[in-house]
Design an enzyme around this catalytic site. Structure first.
Site, mmCIF file in Angstrom:
data_model
loop_
_atom_site.group_PDB
_atom_site.id
_atom_site.type_symbol
_atom_site.label_atom_id
_atom_site.label_comp_id
_atom_site.label_asym_id
_atom_site.label_seq_id
_atom_site.Cartn_x
_atom_site.Cartn_y
_atom_site.Cartn_z
ATOM 1 N N HIS A 121 -5.479 -4.139 -1.426
ATOM 2 C CA HIS A 121 -5.377 -3.125 -2.475
ATOM 3 C C HIS A 121 -5.373 -3.723 -3.875
ATOM 4 O O HIS A 121 -5.249 -2.987 -4.862
ATOM 5 C CB HIS A 121 -4.129 -2.268 -2.255
ATOM 6 C CG HIS A 121 -4.239 -1.329 -1.093
ATOM 7 N ND1 HIS A 121 -4.807 -0.079 -1.198
ATOM 8 C CD2 HIS A 121 -3.882 -1.465 0.205
ATOM 9 C CE1 HIS A 121 -4.786 0.518 -0.020
ATOM 10 N NE2 HIS A 121 -4.229 -0.299 0.850
ATOM 11 N N SER A 161 0.788 -1.230 0.000
ATOM 12 C CA SER A 161 0.000 0.000 0.000
ATOM 13 C C SER A 161 0.819 1.279 0.000
ATOM 14 O O SER A 161 0.311 2.333 -0.378
ATOM 15 C CB SER A 161 -0.950 0.015 1.201
ATOM 16 O OG SER A 161 -0.226 -0.044 2.416
ATOM 17 N N LYS A 221 -12.493 -0.807 0.479
ATOM 18 C CA LYS A 221 -11.705 -0.015 -0.467
ATOM 19 C C LYS A 221 -12.422 0.036 -1.818
ATOM 20 O O LYS A 221 -13.362 0.810 -1.985
ATOM 21 C CB LYS A 221 -10.287 -0.576 -0.557
ATOM 22 C CG LYS A 221 -9.523 -0.412 0.762
ATOM 23 C CD LYS A 221 -8.130 -0.960 0.695
ATOM 24 C CE LYS A 221 -7.313 -0.613 1.925
ATOM 25 N NZ LYS A 221 -7.875 -1.114 3.199
#
Length: 393
Positions: free
Chosen positions: A210, A182, A241
């Site tokens: 991610h 990240s 996310k």
């Protein structure tokens, strides 16, 4: 104030002396491409809302419909009466989406790592973790009773060195890595990790927070990106996310899911996901399964922005994803850069020690499919002006 807490004042003053103390900004609205931050309209380049789904009308409607039917909270842990049909539906859908046998949902990605790692390892086992793994992995490893070892970031020679030295001394060995890191936006070399795991008879665990919704077909993740379905034992994803809601999950085998329901502490001791969030997540996943338009727009925006910053002379590190770290260096200069961008109407969070090593401060840009070309051009112009003013370019 009690003198017993005076030491906290001293710690806070040290943050101020180092130029890294900050007051939390306040967002007066939804997390979108342009937000009302502290009463000012700014281009938002600091959220994990990769696909713009957090405020999508379809996702909001699904949430509101569930709110009317189920109420605001699950009211219990899953193992008592918090296991609503919506959660079962979500796990079935995610397993289909991820092309895996089973999925277990948690209240967050952090809870997923904390709950899963300690449940699947024990004394007599070894966990081998990448040096730059996320803090939630580190915390999960600390909670385990297994022994621990750390290999240099993405260094397969160092990983194999540890395996050669230690594998024969343990029952199970679990290799843990982020799928996408990240802070730098680089990828783990999953094919090489899988090869070593097979050679040394190890389990594999990938935190794809991610990568979920970003990489692979329709955002199926890093495992899909590398064509490794069925090769990774534990695939962790977040629902907060790219999916735009909240929660985390592990995609794995049915017997692992059954074990986690008996031993994963966040499932046993914390209330289940709220039904409105679960319904919203189901809708988001369905939208990804229907179309690749969201991921395609994300990558188009990322390519445009990254190329513009490269052309201006910025160092954007080794990123292979929409995560774009603009390397600044010192902690105080990084925070000054972020503050100056905000004055130009662009919000980019400064990332400094202890999140990253000292001297490697960066302004981490998080691109989204929701950004317009006008948003990006405004941000690029702000980066150019601040970069020149602070002598970064």
């Amino acid at each position: 104030m009690s003198d017993r807490l005076k030491f906290m004042d001293e710690k806070i003053q040290a943050l101020k002396d180092d130029g890294v103390y900050r007051d939390l900004p306040i967002n007066y609205g939804p997390c979108t491409n342009v937000i009302n931050l502290n009463g000012k309209s700014v281009v938002n380049l600091s959220s994990n809302n990769y696909l713009g789904l957090a405020n999508h009308p379809r996702v909001k409607k699904a949430s509101m419909d569930a709110l009317e039917k189920y109420g605001v909270g699950a009211g219990s842990v899953r193992t008592i009466v918090g296991n609503q049909d919506l959660l079962e539906d979500l796990e079935t859908l995610l397993a289909e989406f991820k092309h895996e046998e089973a999925v277990m949902c948690f209240q967050s990605g952090l809870n997923c790592n904390i709950g899963t790692i300690q449940a699947i390892t024990e004394r007599g086992d070894l966990i081998i973790s990448d040096a730059l793994n996320h803090a939630s992995i580190i915390d999960g490893v600390r909670l385990s009773r297994a022994d621990k070892a750390v290999y240099k970031h993405n260094d397969m020679e160092d990983l194999e060195r540890i395996l050669k030295e230690k594998r024969d001394d343990y029952n199970n060995v679990l290799i843990i890595t982020d799928g996408v890191f990240s802070m730098d936006g680089d990828l783990a070399p999953l094919p090489e990790i899988v090869k070593l795991a097979k050679t040394y008879n190890c389990l594999t665990y990938v935190d794809d927070a991610h990568g979920s919704g970003v990489l692979g077909k329709s955002g199926r993740g890093t495992v899909d990106h590398f064509g490794l379905h069925g090769e990774i034992d534990f695939i962790i994803g977040t629902l907060s996310k790219a999916i735009g809601v909240i929660g985390g999950y592990v995609a794995t085998k049915k017997n692992v899911k059954a074990w986690l329901l008996h031993r994963a502490r966040p499932l046993l001791f914390s209330t289940a996901l709220p039904p409105a969030a679960t319904a919203a997540t189901i809708e988001s996943v369905k939208m990804l399964m229907e179309s690749e338009a969201y991921t395609e727009k994300l990558w188009k925006n990322a390519a445009y922005f990254k190329q513009a910053l490269k052309d201006l002379g910025f160092d954007i590190g080794i990123s292979e994803t929409p995560i774009t770290p603009v390397m600044i260096g010192s902690e105080s200069k990084t925070m000054a850069f972020s503050k100056a961008l905000l004055e130009q109407g662009v919000f980019v969070s400064g990332i400094v020690f202890p999140t990253v090593p000292k001297g490697s401060g960066r302004c981490r840009v998080m691109l989204s499919a929701s950004h317009t070309k006008e948003d990006l051009d405004k941000a690029i112009a702000a980066f150019e002006a601040v970069g020149k003013a602070l002598e970064v370019i």
